[in-house]
Design a protein around this motif. Sequence first.
Motif, PDB file in Angstrom:
ATOM      1  N   LEU A 169       0.826  -1.205   0.000  1.00  0.00           N
ATOM      2  CA  LEU A 169       0.000   0.000   0.000  1.00  0.00           C
ATOM      3  C   LEU A 169       0.863   1.258   0.000  1.00  0.00           C
ATOM      4  CD1 LEU A 169      -2.814  -0.843   2.610  1.00  0.00           C
ATOM      5  CD2 LEU A 169      -2.954  -0.927   0.116  1.00  0.00           C
ATOM      6  N   VAL A 170       1.894   1.260   0.836  1.00  0.00           N
ATOM      7  CA  VAL A 170       2.740   2.448   0.933  1.00  0.00           C
ATOM      8  C   VAL A 170       3.618   2.593  -0.306  1.00  0.00           C
ATOM      9  CG1 VAL A 170       4.521   3.589   2.302  1.00  0.00           C
ATOM     10  CG2 VAL A 170       2.629   2.430   3.446  1.00  0.00           C
ATOM     11  N   SER A 171       4.061   1.493  -0.888  1.00  0.00           N
ATOM     12  CA  SER A 171       4.806   1.573  -2.143  1.00  0.00           C
ATOM     13  C   SER A 171       3.966   2.246  -3.218  1.00  0.00           C
ATOM     14  CB  SER A 171       5.231   0.169  -2.604  1.00  0.00           C
ATOM     15  OG  SER A 171       6.205  -0.397  -1.745  1.00  0.00           O
ATOM     16  N   ASP A 172       2.683   1.884  -3.289  1.00  0.00           N
ATOM     17  CA  ASP A 172       1.782   2.526  -4.251  1.00  0.00           C
ATOM     18  C   ASP A 172       1.615   4.014  -3.929  1.00  0.00           C
ATOM     19  OD1 ASP A 172       1.442   0.120  -5.534  1.00  0.00           O
ATOM     20  OD2 ASP A 172      -0.494  -0.327  -4.584  1.00  0.00           O
ATOM     21  N   GLY A 173       1.566   4.339  -2.648  1.00  0.00           N
ATOM     22  CA  GLY A 173       1.461   5.736  -2.264  1.00  0.00           C
ATOM     23  C   GLY A 173       2.671   6.540  -2.691  1.00  0.00           C
ATOM     24  N   PHE A 174       3.861   5.976  -2.492  1.00  0.00           N
ATOM     25  CA  PHE A 174       5.069   6.674  -2.929  1.00  0.00           C
ATOM     26  C   PHE A 174       5.089   6.827  -4.451  1.00  0.00           C
ATOM     27  CE2 PHE A 174       7.356   5.559   1.176  1.00  0.00           C
ATOM     28  CZ  PHE A 174       7.545   6.876   1.556  1.00  0.00           C
ATOM     29  N   ALA A 175       4.583   5.828  -5.169  1.00  0.00           N
ATOM     30  CA  ALA A 175       4.538   5.918  -6.630  1.00  0.00           C
ATOM     31  C   ALA A 175       3.598   7.029  -7.097  1.00  0.00           C
ATOM     32  CB  ALA A 175       4.099   4.576  -7.215  1.00  0.00           C
ATOM     33  N   ARG A 217      -0.463  11.311   4.014  1.00  0.00           N
ATOM     34  CA  ARG A 217      -1.138  10.531   5.060  1.00  0.00           C
ATOM     35  C   ARG A 217      -2.576  10.205   4.632  1.00  0.00           C
ATOM     36  NH1 ARG A 217       0.567  12.969   9.237  1.00  0.00           N
ATOM     37  NH2 ARG A 217       1.598  11.299  10.416  1.00  0.00           N
ATOM     38  N   ILE A 218      -3.272  11.182   4.102  1.00  0.00           N
ATOM     39  CA  ILE A 218      -4.643  10.955   3.637  1.00  0.00           C
ATOM     40  C   ILE A 218      -4.670   9.911   2.523  1.00  0.00           C
ATOM     41  CG2 ILE A 218      -6.597  12.032   2.427  1.00  0.00           C
ATOM     42  CD1 ILE A 218      -5.926  14.608   3.986  1.00  0.00           C
ATOM     43  N   ASP A 219      -3.701   9.991   1.614  1.00  0.00           N
ATOM     44  CA  ASP A 219      -3.629   9.043   0.502  1.00  0.00           C
ATOM     45  C   ASP A 219      -3.432   7.619   1.017  1.00  0.00           C
ATOM     46  OD1 ASP A 219      -3.306   8.541  -2.482  1.00  0.00           O
ATOM     47  OD2 ASP A 219      -1.403   7.753  -1.737  1.00  0.00           O
ATOM     48  N   LEU A 220      -2.545   7.446   1.994  1.00  0.00           N
ATOM     49  CA  LEU A 220      -2.304   6.100   2.526  1.00  0.00           C
ATOM     50  C   LEU A 220      -3.537   5.560   3.236  1.00  0.00           C
ATOM     51  CD1 LEU A 220       1.349   6.327   3.927  1.00  0.00           C
ATOM     52  CD2 LEU A 220       0.568   5.602   1.663  1.00  0.00           C
ATOM     53  N   MET A 245      10.817  11.389   2.501  1.00  0.00           N
ATOM     54  CA  MET A 245       9.684  11.033   3.357  1.00  0.00           C
ATOM     55  C   MET A 245       9.890   9.610   3.868  1.00  0.00           C
ATOM     56  SD  MET A 245       6.542  12.552   1.045  1.00  0.00           S
ATOM     57  CE  MET A 245       5.363  12.588   2.399  1.00  0.00           C
ATOM     58  N   ASP A 246       9.794   9.446   5.178  1.00  0.00           N
ATOM     59  CA  ASP A 246       9.986   8.144   5.826  1.00  0.00           C
ATOM     60  C   ASP A 246       8.724   7.841   6.621  1.00  0.00           C
ATOM     61  OD1 ASP A 246      10.869   5.863   7.063  1.00  0.00           O
ATOM     62  OD2 ASP A 246      12.508   6.803   8.160  1.00  0.00           O
ATOM     63  N   ASP A 296       8.192   0.223   7.302  1.00  0.00           N
ATOM     64  CA  ASP A 296       9.109   1.300   7.694  1.00  0.00           C
ATOM     65  C   ASP A 296      10.108   1.504   6.563  1.00  0.00           C
ATOM     66  OD1 ASP A 296      10.659   3.218   8.939  1.00  0.00           O
ATOM     67  OD2 ASP A 296      11.779   1.760  10.146  1.00  0.00           O
ATOM     68  N   PHE A 297       9.815   2.474   5.687  1.00  0.00           N
ATOM     69  CA  PHE A 297      10.774   2.773   4.626  1.00  0.00           C
ATOM     70  C   PHE A 297      10.576   4.190   4.122  1.00  0.00           C
ATOM     71  CE2 PHE A 297       7.098   1.050   2.508  1.00  0.00           C
ATOM     72  CZ  PHE A 297       7.051   1.545   1.210  1.00  0.00           C
ATOM     73  N   ASP A 298      11.564   4.671   3.394  1.00  0.00           N
ATOM     74  CA  ASP A 298      11.549   6.056   2.920  1.00  0.00           C
ATOM     75  C   ASP A 298      11.741   6.093   1.412  1.00  0.00           C
ATOM     76  OD1 ASP A 298      14.551   5.493   3.145  1.00  0.00           O
ATOM     77  OD2 ASP A 298      14.525   7.471   2.227  1.00  0.00           O
ATOM     78  N   ARG A 299      11.461   7.264   0.838  1.00  0.00           N
ATOM     79  CA  ARG A 299      11.784   7.521  -0.562  1.00  0.00           C
ATOM     80  C   ARG A 299      12.249   8.977  -0.694  1.00  0.00           C
ATOM     81  NH1 ARG A 299      12.311   2.929  -0.667  1.00  0.00           N
ATOM     82  NH2 ARG A 299      11.160   1.346  -1.853  1.00  0.00           N
TER      83      ARG A 299
END
Length: 385
Positions: A177-183, A203-206, A246-247, A258-261
């Motif tokens: 889910l978060v990978s898609d958010g970062f994309a 945050r809203i997107d996730l 962003m982490d 727990d990861f950042d981009r």
Amino acid sequence: MKAAAPPRGFGIEEYEQRTDNAQRRMARDGVDALLLTTEADIRYFTGFLTAFWQSPTRPWFLVIPSAGKPVAVIPEIGRECMAACWIDDIRTWPAPRFIDDGISLLADLLHVCCLAGGAVGTPMGPESHLRMPLDDYMALRDRLANLTFCDATPVIRDLRMLKSEAEIAKLRHICGLVSDGFANLASIAAVGVVEREIFRRFRIDLLSRGADDVPYLVGGSGPDGPRDIISPPSGRSIAPGDILMMDTGAVFDGYYCDFDRNVGFVEVTDEACRAYDTVYRATEAGLRTARPGATSGDLWAAMAPHLEDAGSGRFGHGLGMQLTEPPSNMKDDATVMQPGMVMTLEPALAFGDGGIMVHEENLVIRDGPPELLTQRASRDIPVLM
């Protein structure tokens, strides 16, 4: 088509297995009862999931005897929630009651669980804490002066480091889910937008994608990226030439990613590109080393040569029911990687005028190459126009 979210909670057999594993280890180590006081440890053996832990007013206790099911000694307000778990024996008191906040109930239970001279184990070592007043803990020990209190950190640590496939499914889901958010960052981050607004939108997107919560979201921006990696977003506006890091630690059903981009805007300097390339190659070295039999120190040693002034820093850690869990990818951590361990790789370096570049990925140790839970970061730093 996106994979469906894994089922929430676990079957009773999962908790039975966890309890049985703990009791086998207790028998080996001469521990007659485990006393647990923290959210993650209690949830691990019961499934007790509540946001009420945000209130520090009341202590909560779980005792794992040498045989049989765990016993909960908890404030009355938690009875119904705990009763929805697999636990049958729930002993309560009208908390808060500062004169005797559950200590009599707890002492009576431990007295039954342990013969005179027996051992009560509770986590006392690194990355543990005692979620009860120290005065109450001392009073408990005084009331049980015929018992020995010992450090059960290794018991809990070794059990929780190895994740079941059901746990890994939850971790895989939130990482996806978060990978898609970062994309999707290009739709919420742009030149002129204030950092705090970008983080709010993210945050809203996730949450809209299915995350239950986003309790950890830090980072910042600047020509050389953020100047530290734990601060909340600021009120500065993104400018051309900035790098935004962003982490996030987002949660699904009580399990964290727990990861950042990192992303640049309009253009980035050659120095920033080199820094990004350096930590990317360090992460690749860590991925090549993340195999059963390697140690946490080996992971550190694989990444450190790529990083100037690596020193004794930590380049990743365990992951699961908490944002960070043992072990730590540090020079002197001899924890041996085993299939089922969920780890982060997190090399970092300082560059430019006080900036920091960090890469972080989440993975599962498997027989052979690890399974990446996160969508791997771009080989080159993404630049948003």
